[in-house]
Motif scaffolding. Structure first.
Motif, PDB file in Angstrom:
ATOM      1  N   ASN A   1      -5.537  -4.642   0.684  1.00 14.80           N
ATOM      2  CA  ASN A   1      -6.121  -3.030   0.484  1.00 14.80           C
ATOM      3  C   ASN A   1      -7.033  -2.812  -0.350  1.00 14.80           C
ATOM      4  O   ASN A   1      -7.351  -3.731  -1.349  1.00 14.80           O
ATOM      5  N   GLN A   2      -7.962  -1.896  -0.408  1.00 13.08           N
ATOM      6  CA  GLN A   2      -8.987  -1.709  -1.206  1.00 13.08           C
ATOM      7  C   GLN A   2      -8.709  -0.711  -2.505  1.00 13.08           C
ATOM      8  O   GLN A   2      -9.190   0.530  -2.588  1.00 13.08           O
ATOM      9  N   VAL A   3      -7.999  -1.273  -3.320  1.00 13.97           N
ATOM     10  CA  VAL A   3      -7.763  -0.513  -4.664  1.00 13.97           C
ATOM     11  C   VAL A   3      -7.981  -1.505  -5.907  1.00 13.97           C
ATOM     12  O   VAL A   3      -8.589  -2.688  -5.691  1.00 13.97           O
ATOM     13  N   CYS A   4      -8.322  -1.000  -6.889  1.00 13.13           N
ATOM     14  CA  CYS A   4      -8.869  -1.791  -8.044  1.00 13.13           C
ATOM     15  C   CYS A   4      -7.627  -2.462  -8.694  1.00 13.13           C
ATOM     16  O   CYS A   4      -6.488  -1.999  -9.028  1.00 13.13           O
ATOM     17  N   SER A   5      -7.962  -3.897  -8.772  1.00 18.62           N
ATOM     18  CA  SER A   5      -7.017  -4.697  -9.140  1.00 18.62           C
ATOM     19  C   SER A   5      -7.348  -5.750 -10.261  1.00 18.62           C
ATOM     20  O   SER A   5      -8.273  -6.219  -9.873  1.00 18.62           O
ATOM     21  N   ARG A   6      -6.928  -5.440 -11.467  1.00 19.02           N
ATOM     22  CA  ARG A   6      -7.747  -6.374 -12.477  1.00 19.02           C
ATOM     23  C   ARG A   6      -6.410  -7.196 -13.202  1.00 19.02           C
ATOM     24  O   ARG A   6      -5.210  -6.789 -12.997  1.00 19.02           O
ATOM     25  N   PRO A   7      -6.849  -8.219 -14.165  1.00 19.44           N
ATOM     26  CA  PRO A   7      -5.838  -9.047 -14.828  1.00 19.44           C
ATOM     27  C   PRO A   7      -4.707  -7.935 -15.323  1.00 19.44           C
ATOM     28  O   PRO A   7      -5.320  -7.179 -16.179  1.00 19.44           O
ATOM     29  N   GLY A   8      -3.644  -8.162 -15.402  1.00 18.58           N
ATOM     30  CA  GLY A   8      -2.460  -7.307 -15.961  1.00 18.58           C
ATOM     31  C   GLY A   8      -1.860  -6.354 -15.097  1.00 18.58           C
ATOM     32  O   GLY A   8      -0.848  -5.942 -15.409  1.00 18.58           O
ATOM     33  N   ASP A   9      -2.756  -6.012 -13.958  1.00 12.59           N
ATOM     34  CA  ASP A   9      -2.077  -5.207 -12.912  1.00 12.59           C
ATOM     35  C   ASP A   9      -1.072  -5.783 -12.240  1.00 12.59           C
ATOM     36  O   ASP A   9      -0.347  -5.010 -11.243  1.00 12.59           O
ATOM     37  N   SER A  10      -1.000  -7.069 -12.125  1.00 14.82           N
ATOM     38  CA  SER A  10      -0.039  -7.735 -11.203  1.00 14.82           C
ATOM     39  C   SER A  10       1.518  -7.317 -11.556  1.00 14.82           C
ATOM     40  O   SER A  10       1.769  -6.950 -12.690  1.00 14.82           O
ATOM     41  N   GLY A  11       2.100  -7.149 -10.566  1.00 14.21           N
ATOM     42  CA  GLY A  11       3.419  -6.465 -10.363  1.00 14.21           C
ATOM     43  C   GLY A  11       3.425  -4.878 -10.347  1.00 14.21           C
ATOM     44  O   GLY A  11       4.597  -4.423  -9.815  1.00 14.21           O
ATOM     45  N   GLY A  12       2.364  -4.374 -10.279  1.00 12.25           N
ATOM     46  CA  GLY A  12       2.192  -2.881 -10.295  1.00 12.25           C
ATOM     47  C   GLY A  12       2.539  -2.214  -8.972  1.00 12.25           C
ATOM     48  O   GLY A  12       2.650  -3.067  -7.849  1.00 12.25           O
TER      49      GLY A  12
ATOM     50  N   CYS B   1       1.962  -8.031 -17.984  1.00 11.18           N
ATOM     51  CA  CYS B   1       1.838  -7.507 -16.679  1.00 11.18           C
ATOM     52  C   CYS B   1       2.636  -6.080 -16.282  1.00 11.18           C
ATOM     53  O   CYS B   1       2.733  -5.320 -17.256  1.00 11.18           O
ATOM     54  N   THR B   2       2.762  -5.738 -15.085  1.00  7.80           N
ATOM     55  CA  THR B   2       3.424  -4.439 -14.866  1.00  7.80           C
ATOM     56  C   THR B   2       4.460  -4.400 -13.981  1.00  7.80           C
ATOM     57  O   THR B   2       4.654  -5.359 -13.345  1.00  7.80           O
ATOM     58  N   LEU B   3       5.335  -3.560 -14.412  1.00 11.44           N
ATOM     59  CA  LEU B   3       6.660  -3.352 -14.042  1.00 11.44           C
ATOM     60  C   LEU B   3       6.421  -2.777 -12.449  1.00 11.44           C
ATOM     61  O   LEU B   3       5.818  -1.604 -12.262  1.00 11.44           O
ATOM     62  N   THR B   4       7.177  -3.159 -11.186  1.00 11.16           N
ATOM     63  CA  THR B   4       6.869  -2.674 -10.102  1.00 11.16           C
ATOM     64  C   THR B   4       7.920  -1.502  -9.893  1.00 11.16           C
ATOM     65  O   THR B   4       7.403  -0.339  -9.384  1.00 11.16           O
ATOM     66  N   THR B   5       9.273  -1.523 -10.345  1.00  9.92           N
ATOM     67  CA  THR B   5      10.136  -0.581 -10.346  1.00  9.92           C
ATOM     68  C   THR B   5      11.281  -0.895 -11.064  1.00  9.92           C
ATOM     69  O   THR B   5      11.465  -2.126 -11.368  1.00  9.92           O
ATOM     70  N   ILE B   6      11.955  -0.065 -11.081  1.00 13.22           N
ATOM     71  CA  ILE B   6      13.367   0.054 -12.084  1.00 13.22           C
ATOM     72  C   ILE B   6      14.452   0.659 -11.243  1.00 13.22           C
ATOM     73  O   ILE B   6      14.311   1.660 -10.691  1.00 13.22           O
ATOM     74  N   GLY B   7      15.778  -0.017 -11.307  1.00 14.55           N
ATOM     75  CA  GLY B   7      16.947   0.599 -10.750  1.00 14.55           C
ATOM     76  C   GLY B   7      18.161  -0.120 -10.925  1.00 14.55           C
ATOM     77  O   GLY B   7      18.315  -0.791 -12.163  1.00 14.55           O
TER      78      GLY B   7
ATOM     79  N   GLY C   1       2.640   7.998  -0.938  1.00 14.26           N
ATOM     80  CA  GLY C   1       3.539   9.278  -1.236  1.00 14.26           C
ATOM     81  C   GLY C   1       4.388   8.806  -2.470  1.00 14.26           C
ATOM     82  O   GLY C   1       4.120   8.240  -3.413  1.00 14.26           O
ATOM     83  N   ASP C   2       5.685   9.047  -2.238  1.00 13.13           N
ATOM     84  CA  ASP C   2       6.565   8.756  -3.200  1.00 13.13           C
ATOM     85  C   ASP C   2       7.433   7.423  -2.813  1.00 13.13           C
ATOM     86  O   ASP C   2       8.516   7.293  -3.326  1.00 13.13           O
ATOM     87  N   ARG C   3       6.939   6.830  -1.790  1.00 10.02           N
ATOM     88  CA  ARG C   3       7.573   5.750  -1.223  1.00 10.02           C
ATOM     89  C   ARG C   3       7.005   4.407  -1.788  1.00 10.02           C
ATOM     90  O   ARG C   3       5.909   4.166  -1.663  1.00 10.02           O
ATOM     91  N   LEU C   4       7.922   3.451  -2.242  1.00  8.15           N
ATOM     92  CA  LEU C   4       7.379   1.983  -2.744  1.00  8.15           C
ATOM     93  C   LEU C   4       7.151   1.256  -1.692  1.00  8.15           C
ATOM     94  O   LEU C   4       8.303   1.075  -0.821  1.00  8.15           O
ATOM     95  N   VAL C   5       5.955   0.806  -1.010  1.00  7.21           N
ATOM     96  CA  VAL C   5       5.740  -0.234  -0.196  1.00  7.21           C
ATOM     97  C   VAL C   5       5.390  -1.458  -0.324  1.00  7.21           C
ATOM     98  O   VAL C   5       5.304  -2.275   0.345  1.00  7.21           O
ATOM     99  N   GLY C   6       4.891  -1.655  -1.648  1.00  6.40           N
ATOM    100  CA  GLY C   6       4.422  -3.151  -1.998  1.00  6.40           C
ATOM    101  C   GLY C   6       4.236  -3.444  -3.471  1.00  6.40           C
ATOM    102  O   GLY C   6       4.736  -2.394  -4.397  1.00  6.40           O
ATOM    103  N   MET C   7       3.996  -4.587  -3.708  1.00  2.22           N
ATOM    104  CA  MET C   7       3.939  -5.090  -5.203  1.00  2.22           C
ATOM    105  C   MET C   7       2.614  -5.739  -5.230  1.00  2.22           C
ATOM    106  O   MET C   7       2.356  -6.621  -4.743  1.00  2.22           O
ATOM    107  N   ASN C   8       1.832  -5.163  -6.030  1.00  2.79           N
ATOM    108  CA  ASN C   8       0.403  -5.614  -6.435  1.00  2.79           C
ATOM    109  C   ASN C   8       0.624  -7.140  -6.936  1.00  2.79           C
ATOM    110  O   ASN C   8       1.176  -7.127  -8.051  1.00  2.79           O
ATOM    111  N   ILE C   9      -0.145  -8.067  -6.443  1.00  3.47           N
ATOM    112  CA  ILE C   9       0.007  -9.266  -6.994  1.00  3.47           C
ATOM    113  C   ILE C   9      -1.355 -10.118  -7.290  1.00  3.47           C
ATOM    114  O   ILE C   9      -1.602 -11.122  -7.607  1.00  3.47           O
TER     115      ILE C   9
END
Length: 238
Positions: free
Chosen positions: A161-172, A52-58, A177-185
């Motif tokens: 939203n209209q982005v490309c999301s495939r298996p493994g993209d979960s969590g992306g 899967c994909t890491l959303t963010t780290i801190g 801009g440079d603001r985190l607004v969501g977690m792709n599920i």
């Protein structure tokens, strides 16, 4: 013949030390070289099998290094590895999971992870306000990479939203801009003539049909973590 006196020996030793310092001894990589560089958009492997994909780290309020990903990728206590640096071994553990709201918190080993703000075209400089209909958001996933699309509709916990999301993209991470607004599920899973529409959308972004991707509102995820008091409470991105 070359000099073998004291001066000559000193010159030869100095030269040898210079070469060794430049090249390094076999297996003498520093600890920093062995750490996995991870940020929002990095690929991770959970439990040795789920990519899967890491959303963010801190860091959380207790200064633990933590990250987020989709809940359906994880189970409590699962080991976590960096997809692109498996030699680093286990770099973290799933510390909390909410399958209902679909998020997981990972606690990372500081000695094995080098946190970064930017992965590919995604730079996370902070948390943003929830997107509105018509906004253009961008997603970064370990499978399909970085791409952007318009927000179709919004709800309290999630937005489409209209982005490309495939298996493994979960969590992306989903950003404006440079603001985190969501977690792709994931995506809705629309099928036309037994063909999943996201396959068409990912290959042809201008396709007139669409299979909306779904993302959690990151503010809601963080609020829920804070209310639960689990590891990750008080999280702030790097």
């Amino acid at each position: 013949m070359f000099a073998t006196g004291r001066i000559g020996i000193r010159v030869l030793v100095a030269a040898a030390l210079t070469v060794l310092a430049t090249v390094g001894f076999p297996g003498s990589a520093t600890a920093a070289d062995q750490r996995a560089a991870l940020g929002g958009g990095s690929g991770i492997v959970l439990g040795g099998q789920s990519a899967c994909t890491l959303t963010t780290i801190g860091f959380d309020r207790d200064d633990r290094m933590v990250g987020l990903t989709a809940g359906h990728c994880a189970e409590l206590g699962m080991s976590v590895k960096a997809e692109r640096m498996p030699q680093a071994g286990i770099i973290g553990t799933v510390a909390a999971v909410d399958h209902h709201d679909d998020y997981a918190v990972i606690e990372f080993d500081r000695g094995k992870v080098h946190p970064i703000r930017q992965v590919s075209s995604t730079l996370i400089g902070g948390i943003g306000a929830p997107p509105r209909e018509g906004d253009v958001v961008c997603k970064n996933g370990r499978t399909s990479g970085f791409n952007c699309g318009v927000v179709w509709d919004t709800h309290r916990w999630w937005f489409q939203n209209q982005v490309c999301s495939r298996p493994g993209d979960s969590g992306g991470p989903v950003t404006i801009g440079d603001r985190l607004v969501g977690m792709n599920i994931g995506h809705i899973g629309v099928k036309v003539l037994d063909v999943t529409v996201f396959d068409i959308v990912c290959q042809h972004p201008g396709a007139p049909i669409h299979d909306p991707a779904v993302a959690s509102q990151i503010g809601m995820v963080l609020d829920d973590i804070n209310q639960s008091g689990v590891i990750g409470t008080g999280f702030k991105p790097l």
